[in-house]
Design a protein around this motif. Structure first.
Motif, PDB file in Angstrom:
ATOM      1  N   UNK A   1       0.918  -1.288  -0.069  1.00 49.48           N
ATOM      2  CA  UNK A   1      -0.069   0.046  -0.103  1.00 49.48           C
ATOM      3  C   UNK A   1       0.923   1.287   0.190  1.00 49.48           C
ATOM      4  N   UNK A   2       1.931   1.433   0.984  1.00 49.29           N
ATOM      5  CA  UNK A   2       2.579   2.602   1.219  1.00 49.29           C
ATOM      6  C   UNK A   2       3.463   2.839  -0.300  1.00 49.29           C
ATOM      7  N   UNK A   3       3.883   1.852  -0.722  1.00 50.47           N
ATOM      8  CA  UNK A   3       4.692   2.015  -2.138  1.00 50.47           C
ATOM      9  C   UNK A   3       3.691   2.573  -3.286  1.00 50.47           C
ATOM     10  N   UNK A   4       2.680   1.664  -3.572  1.00 49.84           N
ATOM     11  CA  UNK A   4       1.872   2.122  -4.692  1.00 49.84           C
ATOM     12  C   UNK A   4       1.156   3.410  -4.292  1.00 49.84           C
ATOM     13  N   UNK A   5       1.046   3.666  -3.050  1.00 48.58           N
ATOM     14  CA  UNK A   5       0.478   5.155  -2.891  1.00 48.58           C
ATOM     15  C   UNK A   5       1.611   6.152  -3.378  1.00 48.58           C
ATOM     16  N   UNK A   6       2.774   5.784  -2.885  1.00 49.69           N
ATOM     17  CA  UNK A   6       3.924   6.630  -3.420  1.00 49.69           C
ATOM     18  C   UNK A   6       4.078   6.728  -4.794  1.00 49.69           C
ATOM     19  N   UNK A   7       3.834   5.889  -5.616  1.00 45.99           N
ATOM     20  CA  UNK A   7       3.657   5.904  -6.888  1.00 45.99           C
ATOM     21  C   UNK A   7       2.811   6.785  -7.386  1.00 45.99           C
ATOM     22  N   UNK A   8       1.499   6.676  -7.093  1.00 50.83           N
ATOM     23  CA  UNK A   8       0.473   7.350  -7.427  1.00 50.83           C
ATOM     24  C   UNK A   8       0.681   8.909  -6.992  1.00 50.83           C
ATOM     25  N   UNK A   9       1.106   9.211  -5.960  1.00 51.63           N
ATOM     26  CA  UNK A   9       1.473  10.693  -5.662  1.00 51.63           C
ATOM     27  C   UNK A   9       2.343  11.139  -6.549  1.00 51.63           C
TER      28      UNK A   9
ATOM     29  N   UNK B   1       2.596  15.051  -6.566  1.00 50.33           N
ATOM     30  CA  UNK B   1       2.278  15.571  -5.110  1.00 50.33           C
ATOM     31  C   UNK B   1       3.630  15.466  -4.254  1.00 50.33           C
ATOM     32  N   UNK B   2       3.658  16.011  -3.106  1.00 48.84           N
ATOM     33  CA  UNK B   2       4.629  15.739  -1.953  1.00 48.84           C
ATOM     34  C   UNK B   2       3.868  15.306  -0.916  1.00 48.84           C
ATOM     35  N   UNK B   3       4.780  14.658   0.138  1.00 42.94           N
ATOM     36  CA  UNK B   3       4.217  14.253   1.475  1.00 42.94           C
ATOM     37  C   UNK B   3       4.773  12.955   1.978  1.00 42.94           C
ATOM     38  N   UNK B   4       4.093  12.155   2.828  1.00 44.08           N
ATOM     39  CA  UNK B   4       4.724  11.044   3.188  1.00 44.08           C
ATOM     40  C   UNK B   4       3.726  10.051   3.436  1.00 44.08           C
ATOM     41  N   UNK B   5       3.939   8.711   3.675  1.00 42.24           N
ATOM     42  CA  UNK B   5       2.774   7.816   4.070  1.00 42.24           C
ATOM     43  C   UNK B   5       3.652   6.812   4.953  1.00 42.24           C
ATOM     44  N   UNK B   6       2.968   6.457   6.067  1.00 43.61           N
ATOM     45  CA  UNK B   6       3.579   5.438   6.914  1.00 43.61           C
ATOM     46  C   UNK B   6       2.583   4.696   7.758  1.00 43.61           C
ATOM     47  N   UNK B   7       3.111   3.336   7.948  1.00 42.61           N
ATOM     48  CA  UNK B   7       2.173   2.483   8.758  1.00 42.61           C
ATOM     49  C   UNK B   7       2.142   2.793  10.267  1.00 42.61           C
TER      50      UNK B   7
ATOM     51  N   UNK C   1       7.882  19.224   2.467  1.00 39.70           N
ATOM     52  CA  UNK C   1       8.444  17.942   1.852  1.00 39.70           C
ATOM     53  C   UNK C   1       8.774  18.308   0.536  1.00 39.70           C
ATOM     54  N   UNK C   2       9.974  17.649   0.147  1.00 33.72           N
ATOM     55  CA  UNK C   2      10.559  17.967  -1.054  1.00 33.72           C
ATOM     56  C   UNK C   2      10.218  17.008  -2.176  1.00 33.72           C
ATOM     57  N   UNK C   3       9.523  15.659  -1.625  1.00 39.04           N
ATOM     58  CA  UNK C   3       9.021  14.573  -2.506  1.00 39.04           C
ATOM     59  C   UNK C   3       7.955  13.945  -1.603  1.00 39.04           C
ATOM     60  N   UNK C   4       7.487  12.755  -2.318  1.00 40.74           N
ATOM     61  CA  UNK C   4       6.554  11.886  -1.817  1.00 40.74           C
ATOM     62  C   UNK C   4       7.415  10.539  -0.897  1.00 40.74           C
ATOM     63  N   UNK C   5       7.358  10.275   0.337  1.00 38.93           N
ATOM     64  CA  UNK C   5       8.024   9.335   0.696  1.00 38.93           C
ATOM     65  C   UNK C   5       7.347   8.378   1.712  1.00 38.93           C
ATOM     66  N   UNK C   6       7.998   7.193   1.786  1.00 41.19           N
ATOM     67  CA  UNK C   6       7.429   6.197   2.573  1.00 41.19           C
ATOM     68  C   UNK C   6       8.041   6.093   3.947  1.00 41.19           C
TER      69      UNK C   6
END
Length: 86
Positions: free
Chosen positions: A14-22, A27-33, A80-85
């Motif tokens: 989920x996190x990595x596919x969300x990073x790809x979509x973002x 978009x910039x931001x982050x996703x975490x479990x 945020x400079x990019x979108x990270x997990x």
């Protein structure tokens, strides 16, 4: 936008596919479990593109099984400079 995603969203890419979509949406931001099995995300960018990400999260296109997405909108802070997990 800040969002918390509930369902079967850990251990399914989920996190990595969300990073790809973002990334596709610019978009910039982050996703975490989170420890409770949900996923937290922050996304910044043009309003229409952030809403596209939210639509994708709710569409069934996201991996796993999203049961619900709780979200809120606020002004971007530009931290945020990019979108990270994490």
């Amino acid at each position: 936008m800040s969002a918390r995603v509930f369902g079967v969203v850990q251990g399914v890419g989920f996190r990595y596919r969300t990073m790809g979509k973002a990334g596709e949406l610019g978009l910039t931001g982050e996703v975490q479990n989170l420890a409770d099995g949900s996923v937290d995300l922050v996304a910044e960018g043009p309003d229409a593109r952030v809403r596209q990400l939210l639509d994708w999260l709710n569409s069934g296109g996201a991996p796993g099984r999203v049961e619900r997405v709780e979200h809120s909108f606020s002004d971007a802070e530009g931290t945020f400079g990019d979108f990270t997990a994490r």
